[in-house]
Design a protein around this motif. Structure first.
Motif, PDB file in Angstrom:
ATOM      1  N   CYS A  68       0.867  -1.182   0.000  1.00  0.00           N
ATOM      2  CA  CYS A  68       0.000   0.000   0.000  1.00  0.00           C
ATOM      3  C   CYS A  68       0.898   1.224   0.000  1.00  0.00           C
ATOM      4  O   CYS A  68       2.110   1.117   0.224  1.00  0.00           O
ATOM      5  CB  CYS A  68      -0.937   0.023   1.214  1.00  0.00           C
ATOM      6  N   ASN A  69       0.317   2.357  -0.250  1.00  0.00           N
ATOM      7  CA  ASN A  69       1.105   3.582  -0.303  1.00  0.00           C
ATOM      8  C   ASN A  69       0.409   4.694   0.473  1.00  0.00           C
ATOM      9  O   ASN A  69      -0.704   5.113   0.138  1.00  0.00           O
ATOM     10  CB  ASN A  69       1.301   4.021  -1.763  1.00  0.00           C
ATOM     11  N   ASN A  70       1.081   5.143   1.517  1.00  0.00           N
ATOM     12  CA  ASN A  70       0.622   6.300   2.295  1.00  0.00           C
ATOM     13  C   ASN A  70      -0.798   6.146   2.846  1.00  0.00           C
ATOM     14  O   ASN A  70      -1.653   7.030   2.696  1.00  0.00           O
ATOM     15  CB  ASN A  70       0.694   7.578   1.446  1.00  0.00           C
ATOM     16  N   LYS A  71      -1.053   5.019   3.504  1.00  0.00           N
ATOM     17  CA  LYS A  71      -2.341   4.821   4.161  1.00  0.00           C
ATOM     18  C   LYS A  71      -2.270   5.351   5.592  1.00  0.00           C
ATOM     19  O   LYS A  71      -1.205   5.451   6.193  1.00  0.00           O
ATOM     20  CB  LYS A  71      -2.736   3.343   4.160  1.00  0.00           C
ATOM     21  N   ALA A  72      -3.444   5.677   6.152  1.00  0.00           N
ATOM     22  CA  ALA A  72      -3.479   6.312   7.468  1.00  0.00           C
ATOM     23  C   ALA A  72      -3.041   5.375   8.585  1.00  0.00           C
ATOM     24  O   ALA A  72      -2.470   5.822   9.593  1.00  0.00           O
ATOM     25  CB  ALA A  72      -4.885   6.839   7.752  1.00  0.00           C
ATOM     26  N   CYS A  77      -4.254  -0.070   5.290  1.00  0.00           N
ATOM     27  CA  CYS A  77      -3.272  -0.594   4.329  1.00  0.00           C
ATOM     28  C   CYS A  77      -3.596  -2.027   3.944  1.00  0.00           C
ATOM     29  O   CYS A  77      -3.676  -2.369   2.754  1.00  0.00           O
ATOM     30  CB  CYS A  77      -1.867  -0.521   4.932  1.00  0.00           C
ATOM     31  N   HIS A  97       6.592   2.729   8.731  1.00  0.00           N
ATOM     32  CA  HIS A  97       5.511   3.198   9.590  1.00  0.00           C
ATOM     33  C   HIS A  97       5.911   4.523  10.241  1.00  0.00           C
ATOM     34  O   HIS A  97       6.920   4.595  10.953  1.00  0.00           O
ATOM     35  CB  HIS A  97       5.227   2.148  10.686  1.00  0.00           C
ATOM     36  N   ARG A  98       5.130   5.541   9.951  1.00  0.00           N
ATOM     37  CA  ARG A  98       5.360   6.864  10.547  1.00  0.00           C
ATOM     38  C   ARG A  98       4.391   7.063  11.708  1.00  0.00           C
ATOM     39  O   ARG A  98       3.184   6.834  11.566  1.00  0.00           O
ATOM     40  CB  ARG A  98       5.180   7.977   9.517  1.00  0.00           C
ATOM     41  N   SER A 106      -0.375   6.252  14.724  1.00  0.00           N
ATOM     42  CA  SER A 106      -0.039   6.075  13.304  1.00  0.00           C
ATOM     43  C   SER A 106      -0.396   7.316  12.502  1.00  0.00           C
ATOM     44  O   SER A 106      -1.488   7.874  12.625  1.00  0.00           O
ATOM     45  CB  SER A 106      -0.784   4.875  12.717  1.00  0.00           C
ATOM     46  N   GLU A 108       1.147   7.440   9.027  1.00  0.00           N
ATOM     47  CA  GLU A 108       1.211   6.952   7.639  1.00  0.00           C
ATOM     48  C   GLU A 108       1.853   5.568   7.615  1.00  0.00           C
ATOM     49  O   GLU A 108       2.821   5.307   8.331  1.00  0.00           O
ATOM     50  CB  GLU A 108       2.017   7.927   6.788  1.00  0.00           C
ATOM     51  N   SER A 110       3.232   2.650   4.734  1.00  0.00           N
ATOM     52  CA  SER A 110       3.533   2.268   3.348  1.00  0.00           C
ATOM     53  C   SER A 110       4.208   0.903   3.359  1.00  0.00           C
ATOM     54  O   SER A 110       5.112   0.649   4.161  1.00  0.00           O
ATOM     55  CB  SER A 110       4.449   3.293   2.674  1.00  0.00           C
ATOM     56  N   THR A 132       9.833  16.453   9.916  1.00  0.00           N
ATOM     57  CA  THR A 132       8.431  16.370  10.332  1.00  0.00           C
ATOM     58  C   THR A 132       8.276  16.156  11.836  1.00  0.00           C
ATOM     59  O   THR A 132       7.172  16.331  12.380  1.00  0.00           O
ATOM     60  CB  THR A 132       7.737  15.201   9.614  1.00  0.00           C
TER      61      THR A 132
END
Length: 204
Positions: A68-72, A77, A97-98, A106, A108, A110, A132
């Motif tokens: 997945c790409n840039n899911k919350a 994801c 995982h951001r 969480s 983001e 990816s 960030t």
């Protein structure tokens, strides 16, 4: 015929020469057919091998990753991720995982298939993104569906990471089939059938 009613020697010779001439004729015709069938068989066989072993097909690896790409979050994801094998030479599942700091929520997620050079034990762990202010945790593993979970700290990043012992690539160890295997088999079958035909004709 002579006066005794027998067949003359000249007559027997004429019959023998006729049979020999007929066999020579069939031999020449069979030879022409053999050459024609050889050309056609090789052409068809090479064409078939080109289709069967064409390198233009899109090969895949033997591993499937959650992607997945840039899911919350991780749930979004995994719910979105398609069940597809990774592209060739992309044999590692990478999860990035951001999380917000200090709450650890969480921000983001990816996940993707990557080359082994992109996701090694040196890439595993968590670090702070100065731009960030978020914590970025990375895990890497190399078996199917191994990246279902997400790392939330250094310990879980290590727990979710796994690397199999190095092994030669299947593409490197499996020789490509010879482009002359199929036409060779077709030619042998054609030659056998034609020989049987000629033997029957000559024996008649």
């Amino acid at each position: 015929m002579d006066r005794t009613g027998g067949v003359s020697a000249g007559g027997c010779g004429g019959v023998g020469m006729g049979v020999a001439a007929r066999r020579r004729g069939w031999t020449e015709q069979c030879g022409v057919v053999v050459v024609c069938l050889l050309v056609v068989t090789v052409h068809v066989g090479v064409s078939a091998n080109t289709v069967l072993w064409s390198p233009t097909r899109s090969p895949t690896s033997d591993i499937t990753c959650w992607t997945c790409n840039n899911k919350a979050n991780n749930e979004d994801c995994n719910n979105w991720a398609p069940d597809l094998k990774c592209p060739i030479n992309h044999t590692v599942c990478q999860t990035v995982h951001r999380l917000s700091v200090p709450r650890g929520v969480s921000v983001e997620v990816s996940k993707r298939c990557v080359h082994t050079s992109v996701c090694t034990p040196h890439h595993v762990g968590c670090s702070l993104d100065d731009l960030t202010g978020q914590q970025v945790c990375v895990s890497c593993c190399d078996y199917s569906y191994c990246n279902q979970g997400v790392p939330v700290n250094g310990s879980t990043a290590l727990q979710l990471s796994f690397f199999s012992p190095a092994a030669p690539s299947r593409a490197a160890t499996t020789p490509a089939p010879s482009p002359f295997v199929l036409p060779g088999l077709l030619w042998l079958g054609t030659l056998w059938a034609l020989r049987s035909l000629c033997d029957v004709t000559w024996g008649s």
